[in-house]
Design an enzyme around this catalytic site. Sequence first.
Site, PDB file in Angstrom:
ATOM      1  N   ASN A  10      -7.993   1.104  -3.467  1.00 44.35           N
ATOM      2  CA  ASN A  10      -7.956   0.458  -2.129  1.00 44.35           C
ATOM      3  C   ASN A  10      -7.349  -0.927  -2.375  1.00 44.35           C
ATOM      4  O   ASN A  10      -7.098  -1.357  -3.747  1.00 44.35           O
ATOM      5  CB  ASN A  10      -9.137   0.328  -1.252  1.00 44.35           C
ATOM      6  N   LYS A  11      -7.184  -1.632  -1.303  1.00 40.77           N
ATOM      7  CA  LYS A  11      -6.642  -3.053  -1.429  1.00 40.77           C
ATOM      8  C   LYS A  11      -6.950  -3.952  -2.453  1.00 40.77           C
ATOM      9  O   LYS A  11      -8.270  -3.965  -2.773  1.00 40.77           O
ATOM     10  CB  LYS A  11      -6.303  -3.792  -0.093  1.00 40.77           C
ATOM     11  N   ARG A  34       6.465   4.106  -2.193  1.00 38.22           N
ATOM     12  CA  ARG A  34       5.233   3.606  -2.505  1.00 38.22           C
ATOM     13  C   ARG A  34       4.209   4.491  -3.370  1.00 38.22           C
ATOM     14  O   ARG A  34       4.376   5.805  -3.002  1.00 38.22           O
ATOM     15  CB  ARG A  34       4.394   2.850  -1.446  1.00 38.22           C
ATOM     16  N   ASP A  68      -6.686   4.279  -0.274  1.00 35.76           N
ATOM     17  CA  ASP A  68      -5.347   4.704  -0.541  1.00 35.76           C
ATOM     18  C   ASP A  68      -5.295   5.977  -1.194  1.00 35.76           C
ATOM     19  O   ASP A  68      -4.489   6.908  -1.183  1.00 35.76           O
ATOM     20  CB  ASP A  68      -4.441   3.629  -1.236  1.00 35.76           C
ATOM     21  N   ARG A  73       2.440   0.345   7.018  1.00 40.23           N
ATOM     22  CA  ARG A  73       1.794   0.379   6.027  1.00 40.23           C
ATOM     23  C   ARG A  73       0.266   0.846   6.056  1.00 40.23           C
ATOM     24  O   ARG A  73      -0.119   1.030   7.389  1.00 40.23           O
ATOM     25  CB  ARG A  73       1.668  -1.047   5.122  1.00 40.23           C
ATOM     26  N   GLY A  74      -0.433   0.957   5.242  1.00 36.69           N
ATOM     27  CA  GLY A  74      -1.947   1.663   5.317  1.00 36.69           C
ATOM     28  C   GLY A  74      -1.811   3.232   5.060  1.00 36.69           C
ATOM     29  O   GLY A  74      -0.723   3.700   5.697  1.00 36.69           O
ATOM     30  N   ALA A  75      -2.527   3.777   4.226  1.00 46.15           N
ATOM     31  CA  ALA A  75      -2.403   5.156   3.745  1.00 46.15           C
ATOM     32  C   ALA A  75      -2.159   6.294   4.812  1.00 46.15           C
ATOM     33  O   ALA A  75      -1.044   6.837   4.739  1.00 46.15           O
ATOM     34  CB  ALA A  75      -3.647   5.628   2.742  1.00 46.15           C
ATOM     35  N   GLN A 134      -3.395  -8.666   5.303  1.00 44.84           N
ATOM     36  CA  GLN A 134      -3.631  -7.573   6.326  1.00 44.84           C
ATOM     37  C   GLN A 134      -5.066  -7.848   7.236  1.00 44.84           C
ATOM     38  O   GLN A 134      -5.136  -7.516   8.491  1.00 44.84           O
ATOM     39  CB  GLN A 134      -3.672  -6.191   5.759  1.00 44.84           C
TER      40      GLN A 134
HETATM   41  O1  MRU Z   1      -0.652  -2.367   0.930  1.00 40.29           O
HETATM   42  P1  MRU Z   1      -1.191  -1.578   2.324  1.00 40.29           P
HETATM   43  O2  MRU Z   1      -1.323  -2.646   3.245  1.00 40.29           O
HETATM   44  O3  MRU Z   1      -0.704  -0.349   2.679  1.00 40.29           O
HETATM   45  O4  MRU Z   1      -2.709  -1.299   1.934  1.00 40.29           O
HETATM   46  C1  MRU Z   1      -3.644  -0.618   2.845  1.00 40.29           C
HETATM   47  C2  MRU Z   1      -4.924  -0.578   2.368  1.00 40.29           C
HETATM   48  O5  MRU Z   1      -5.417  -0.845   1.025  1.00 40.29           O
HETATM   49  C3  MRU Z   1      -6.019   0.346   3.358  1.00 40.29           C
HETATM   50  O6  MRU Z   1      -7.083  -0.130   3.183  1.00 40.29           O
HETATM   51  C4  MRU Z   1      -5.906   1.585   3.017  1.00 40.29           C
HETATM   52  O7  MRU Z   1      -4.543   2.127   3.179  1.00 40.29           O
HETATM   53  C5  MRU Z   1      -6.590   2.490   4.124  1.00 40.29           C
HETATM   54  S1  MRU Z   1      -5.859   2.456   5.641  1.00 40.29           S
HETATM   55  C6  MRU Z   1      -6.820   3.463   6.614  1.00 40.29           C
END
Ligand code: MRU
Length: 345
Positions: free
Chosen positions: A248-249, A90, A238, A47-49, A197
């Site tokens: 973002n999250k 996603r 994201d 996970r993470g963009a 996370q």
């Molecule tokens: O749902 P996730 O864990 O994929 O969400 C991740 C985030 O929101 C991060 O902050 C974002 O992707 C930046 S990662 C460098």
Amino acid sequence: MSSFKTIEWKDDRVVMIDQRILPIKEAYVECLTFEDVAQAIRDMVIRGAPAIGVAAAMGIALGALKSRRKDKIEFLAELKEISTVISNTRPTAVNLFWAANRMMNLVNENKDKDIDWIRDRLVEEAKKIYEEDIQICKRIGRVGSELIKDGATILTHCNAGALATAGYGTALGVIRAAFEEGKGVKVIASETRPFLQGARLTAWELDKDGIPVTIITDNMAGYVMSNGMVDVVIVGADRIASNGDVANKIGTYSLSILARFHKIPFYVAAPISTIDFNCSSGDLIPIEKRDIKEVTHILGNKITPDVEVLNPAFDITPSDHISSIITERGIAEAPYSKSLRSLLS
Ligand code: MRU
């Protein structure tokens, strides 16, 4: 660099550290097919963009490598199908679509080449996206570190670190760079309900690197800010709309309001590939709604009564709450419609 690999191309497979079970267990998931990669993205193994962008590219390359089609037209049609499956995993992080488009543009520009050539180039391109991502994160780190004072306490949300990228991280990249430059930084990681996370992943990877980190639950952010315990907030993104609004999250928006109220700088660190120039404002960014079990269950045990539950995975922070957006090409400030575009030239 971190001592673990978030994702890795190994001969004929993609290997990922399993982010669902960290830090209790450090285990790896092997993806042998593009469907395995798609499932891993959906299930949050990765996970993470930026990391899911790399996974998308590797998934398409894996699909090409394992394809049995001998007829070019059929092979190209299969690649299109693979890209669609990967793109449907996603909806919010634009890096996923950015990487899938980059892979499919390569295919479309080389339709006249033979199947083996296209296959090899796709594998090379996926590895290149991986390598580039590490270098980009290091540049984001160097650029952003200028904004961090010696001894600063930095609050970060979710995980925008090595685990969310090919390595090094975006928001955590800035923190790592400042730490490596000898600035005595400390981090407050908000736990980031429901997937945790912050508490599980950010705290784990910072601790591994010897960077001091304190975990708080999400509802303690007001307490630490109002008690002067936070000098700066840095988060990842994201998707960034062309006007500077940031997806973002979930919980990032609330932190931005708290930071604004307490006059604490609020920075977003992200690669250029996270900026969606085709999206003019935050309200056009699709917000993923995840399984309500993430909220209702803890370690497999149901903790809530049978009532309605919401689980949006992201929220939108309006651009006027953001002090600066840190990218590998420099720092953008308001008005973002102008400054983000000028990073391209
Ligand atoms: O749902 P996730 O864990 O994929 O969400 C991740 C985030 O929101 C991060 O902050 C974002 O992707 C930046 S990662 C460098």
